[in-house]
Design an enzyme around this catalytic site. Sequence first.
Site, short mmCIF file in Angstrom:
data_model
loop_
_atom_site.label_atom_id
_atom_site.label_comp_id
_atom_site.label_asym_id
_atom_site.label_seq_id
_atom_site.Cartn_x
_atom_site.Cartn_y
_atom_site.Cartn_z
N LYS A 44 0.79 -1.12 -0.22
CA LYS A 44 -0.11 -0.03 0.05
C LYS A 44 0.90 1.05 -0.04
CE LYS A 44 -3.97 2.11 0.47
NZ LYS A 44 -3.60 2.70 -0.87
N LYS A 67 5.40 1.65 -3.09
CA LYS A 67 5.34 2.97 -3.69
C LYS A 67 5.61 2.89 -5.15
CE LYS A 67 4.66 7.39 -2.38
NZ LYS A 67 3.67 7.87 -1.36
N ASP A 88 -0.15 10.99 -4.65
CA ASP A 88 1.10 11.36 -4.05
C ASP A 88 1.32 12.75 -4.66
OD1 ASP A 88 3.24 10.73 -1.84
OD2 ASP A 88 4.34 11.64 -3.66
#
Length: 446
Positions: free
Chosen positions: A90, A126, A166
């Site tokens: 995650k 990520k 992000d």
Amino acid sequence: MEPGLEKLRDEVFRRNPGESEFHQAVTEVFEALGPVVNRHPEYVESGILRRMCEPERQIIFRVPWVDDNGHVQINRGFRVEFNSALGPYKGGLRFHPSVYLGIIKFLGFEQIFKNALTGMPIGGGKGGSDFNPAGRTDAEIMRFCQSFMTELYRHIGEYTDVPAGDIGVGTREIGYLFGQYKRITNRFESGVLTGKGMSWGGSLVRPEATGYGAVMFADQMLRTRGASMDGQTVLVSGSGNVALNAIAKSQQLGATVLTASDSSGYVVDEDGIDLELLRQVKEVRRGRIAEYAEERGGRSRFVADGCVWDVPGTVAIPSATQNELDDKSALTLIDNGLVALAEGANMPCTQKATEHMIHAGVLFGPGKAANAGGVATSALEMQQNASRDTWSFEYTHDKLEQIMTDLHDRCLETADRYGTPGNYVVGANIAGFVKVADAMLAQGVI
Ligand code: NDP
């Protein structure tokens, strides 16, 4: 640093040459782990730490797409699936020209411990691309996202890997990514991405969660000294998702926010930032921060070549990007009377800046604790998706508040237990590490 850890750190540097941000993130964790490794040398002897520094899987792929002029553009896509001991990988996707493997690995490594700290069943990962969304049209953003997902879809899934946003990736981009995933797989698998729009599986409070959570964390830290956010003068950097919501929550709690910034400079507003106007400029029009000062009619000034941390304030919430606050800025902030700092961004403070602030007695909330509200609310979004449910704003907000309070207390208790009272950096790193390490030990040599 402990000699055993130092040796291991040197090995990580050798195996991952040129990835300076990853080296920095590993160094920060290793510096903090001294007390736990002293007490439990088996964590080093069993090779757990060495395994943790090696991602379970690293995916790098070509992202070809066609711009509005009919030219073929090529970008590089990344997904680093770092650790799945606690749950599916995650972590967000970052679209920014500075992205390379070292940035994704630093963010993925941080994410392992942050996700563990939230208490939610999620692993760490990520991803992103060196694609620069600045100045691109909506149609170009869509074509890029579709091409990116055309490769990424085979690596992700509700039980495998769940990306989110992000820097450079917000609800618009998540929408294009989700649409393409749905088209390729022929499945409305809402739990495959978080940060979705409200009408197609998103969670209330997710857009606000990171900024809100960082301010809640700052408030908790201040309460340990009998103060609160009420009446503080707050310095915020950035003007994206995290910054805007950090400003909103600070104002709700009675603070005056003096600054905001973007990569072109910063604005100072002694009366307090006009959040509605800032949202208009940055979220609705996707404009530059100077436009805010122009439209504020003399009550705000724009500074193009300076440092936002030169402005005096009592609380700082750096919310732009990594290494945006160096040792010189830290000393200026301390001289100007800084009381607390909560990292809204990931690793915004350099190692030296962090050390200066801790030595000066500034309440220092590291990103892996202070900005964990975002990923925690992503996990709440996954819960709603799994149960086909939609929670109210108040209910979700209360859950976020409880998570941030528990997380704050866990950091503090752990710091106490390992002989460094009040040191949230040590507390956050050890609490996150122990949870993941114990799960890995229980699962065998994985
Ligand atoms: P956004 O893209 O929404 O906003 C980023 C902001 O930071 C923009 O104002 C941008 O300015 C500024 N910025 C980015 N890079 C630089 C740079 N090199 N120099 C100066 N300013 C810069 O991103 P987010 O708000 O989502 O993310 C901000 C930080 O928070 C990142 O570190 C991210 O990893 C972290 N974070 C985000 C979470 C989330 O839920 N979104 C969760 C946890 C952490 P400009 O527009 O000029 O580039």
